[in-house]
Design a protein around this motif. Structure first.
Motif, PDB file in Angstrom:
ATOM      1  N   TYR A  28      27.696  36.384  51.681  1.00 36.50           N
ATOM      2  CA  TYR A  28      29.151  37.017  51.380  1.00 36.50           C
ATOM      3  C   TYR A  28      29.993  35.741  51.729  1.00 36.50           C
ATOM      4  N   GLN A  29      29.303  34.530  52.280  1.00 35.23           N
ATOM      5  CA  GLN A  29      30.727  33.488  52.413  1.00 35.23           C
ATOM      6  C   GLN A  29      31.090  33.003  50.324  1.00 35.23           C
ATOM      7  N   LYS A  30      29.602  32.837  50.246  1.00 31.19           N
ATOM      8  CA  LYS A  30      29.970  32.050  49.239  1.00 31.19           C
ATOM      9  C   LYS A  30      30.362  33.766  47.902  1.00 31.19           C
ATOM     10  N   GLN A  31      30.195  34.767  48.351  1.00 31.03           N
ATOM     11  CA  GLN A  31      31.139  35.633  47.798  1.00 31.03           C
ATOM     12  C   GLN A  31      32.368  35.584  47.149  1.00 31.03           C
ATOM     13  N   ARG A  32      33.290  34.847  49.171  1.00 32.59           N
ATOM     14  CA  ARG A  32      34.508  34.850  48.959  1.00 32.59           C
ATOM     15  C   ARG A  32      35.006  33.660  48.593  1.00 32.59           C
ATOM     16  N   ASP A  33      33.903  32.447  48.270  1.00 33.49           N
ATOM     17  CA  ASP A  33      34.517  31.595  47.908  1.00 33.49           C
ATOM     18  C   ASP A  33      33.983  31.251  46.779  1.00 33.49           C
ATOM     19  N   ALA A  34      34.080  32.214  45.873  1.00 31.36           N
ATOM     20  CA  ALA A  34      33.894  32.234  44.232  1.00 31.36           C
ATOM     21  C   ALA A  34      34.883  33.427  43.877  1.00 31.36           C
ATOM     22  N   LEU A  35      35.231  34.045  44.677  1.00 31.25           N
ATOM     23  CA  LEU A  35      36.190  34.812  44.270  1.00 31.25           C
ATOM     24  C   LEU A  35      37.793  33.825  44.297  1.00 31.25           C
ATOM     25  N   ARG A  36      37.781  33.274  45.431  1.00 27.49           N
ATOM     26  CA  ARG A  36      39.033  32.496  46.031  1.00 27.49           C
ATOM     27  C   ARG A  36      38.659  31.272  44.346  1.00 27.49           C
ATOM     28  N   ARG A  37      37.672  30.961  43.621  1.00 28.72           N
ATOM     29  CA  ARG A  37      37.499  29.631  43.386  1.00 28.72           C
ATOM     30  C   ARG A  37      37.968  30.332  42.073  1.00 28.72           C
ATOM     31  N   LYS A  38      37.631  31.611  41.521  1.00 31.94           N
ATOM     32  CA  LYS A  38      38.939  32.083  40.445  1.00 31.94           C
ATOM     33  C   LYS A  38      39.746  32.475  40.152  1.00 31.94           C
ATOM     34  N   TYR A  39      40.209  33.460  41.587  1.00 28.54           N
ATOM     35  CA  TYR A  39      42.128  33.527  41.318  1.00 28.54           C
ATOM     36  C   TYR A  39      42.761  32.336  41.992  1.00 28.54           C
ATOM     37  N   SER A  40      42.394  31.099  42.065  1.00 27.51           N
ATOM     38  CA  SER A  40      42.892  30.180  42.394  1.00 27.51           C
ATOM     39  C   SER A  40      42.582  29.171  40.554  1.00 27.51           C
ATOM     40  N   GLU A  41      42.247  29.514  40.171  1.00 29.63           N
ATOM     41  CA  GLU A  41      42.013  28.700  39.338  1.00 29.63           C
ATOM     42  C   GLU A  41      43.240  29.422  37.925  1.00 29.63           C
ATOM     43  N   GLU A  42      42.869  30.897  37.834  1.00 26.87           N
ATOM     44  CA  GLU A  42      43.842  31.370  37.520  1.00 26.87           C
ATOM     45  C   GLU A  42      45.409  31.656  37.764  1.00 26.87           C
TER      46      GLU A  42
END
Ligand code: ADP
Length: 244
Positions: free
Chosen positions: A225-239
């Motif tokens: 779950y932590q890694k899922q949230r990190d991946a979402l954060r990464r994706k949207y901060s890059e955008e």
């Protein structure tokens, strides 16, 4: 193949791939990997490799199948024929049809389907390489693909299999451990709600072993779950950075 002298758990408590009993395989997650879908994700857990793609909400065809009060969630779990050692038959096997159903039911318990009446949401899970834990990795990927498609959910779904190998409870079974172990128990949760949305058990566990397996599964699920949230954060901060 495992030869008969090979131990699944060595004397020092480690497993064939060197992991401890409470350790996940290396996990990597990417979101937004497929151009043509509304949402997509790629999950790699050890050698298990899974893509998920989401389309919708969109109009239902034929129209009479539409539900007046909610969206229809369609789900297809499919293994490529080259994902396993011996080529899997083309098309959907009975196992894939059953897994599509249990995965759909797990996802239905987190998606706000009533927000999109008369539409359908299609979820495709493609297993590219299978080395145990494909239904759980598929669910982990599918909930991220739904999130990227902007489908409102109460929570993500994070999932992992736990099991029993040579009498010991172990996290995240590989294919070999699944085949030669005594039990395999896939678990999926909406972690923030502490709610179990899928639990299956193939094999036998005592009440104590079941409790231990559930605890270990929850620990693994929180890491995922932590890694899922990190991946979402990464994706949207890059955008967000690209928009500046
Ligand atoms: P899961 O992949 O969710 O653990 P199973 O317990 O049914 O589901 O399968 C365990 C593993 O067995 C799979 O991950 C895959 O490595 C292997 N497997 C499943 N189906 C086949 C098949 N048709 N041929 C060869 N191996 C398979």
């Amino acid at each position: 193949m495992k030869d008969s002298s090979m131990r699944l758990v060595k004397e020092d408590g480690t497993r064939i791939d060197g992991r401890r009993l409470d350790e996940l395989r290396p996990l990597s997650i990417e979101i937004g990997v497929l151009e043509k879908s509304d949402g997509s994700a790629y999950v790699q857990l050890g050698r298990t490799k899974v893509f998920a793609a989401v389309f919708g909400p969109k109009e239902v065809h034929p129209k009479h199948l539409a539900l007046p009060d909610r969206a229809i969630l369609n789900c297809r779990y499919h293994m490529t024929s080259f994902s396993v050692d011996e080529r899997k038959p083309l098309g959907m096997t009975r196992r894939e049809i059953e897994l599509s159903k249990v995965i759909r039911e797990a996802l239905e318990s987190v998606v706000f389907l009533e927000e999109f009446p008369r539409t359908s949401i299609d979820v495709f899970i493609e297993i590219i390489e299978a080395d145990g834990g494909t239904r759980t990795a598929g669910l982990t990927a599918a909930s991220l693909a739904l999130a990227e498609a902007g489908i409102p959910m109460v929570d993500l779904v994070a999932a992992v299999a736990v099991g029993k190998i040579e009498g010991q409870i172990a996290l995240d079974l590989s294919d070999l451990e699944d085949k030669y172990g005594e039990a395999d128990m896939p678990i999926a949760m909406a972690p923030r709600l502490n709610s179990i949305v899928l639990l299956q058990l193939n094999g036998r566990l005592t009440r104590e072993e079941f409790k231990k397996a559930l605890e270990l599964g929850k620990k693994g699920i929180m890491e995922i779950y932590q890694k899922q949230r990190d991946a979402l954060r990464r994706k949207y901060s890059e955008e967000a950075l690209m928009e500046v």
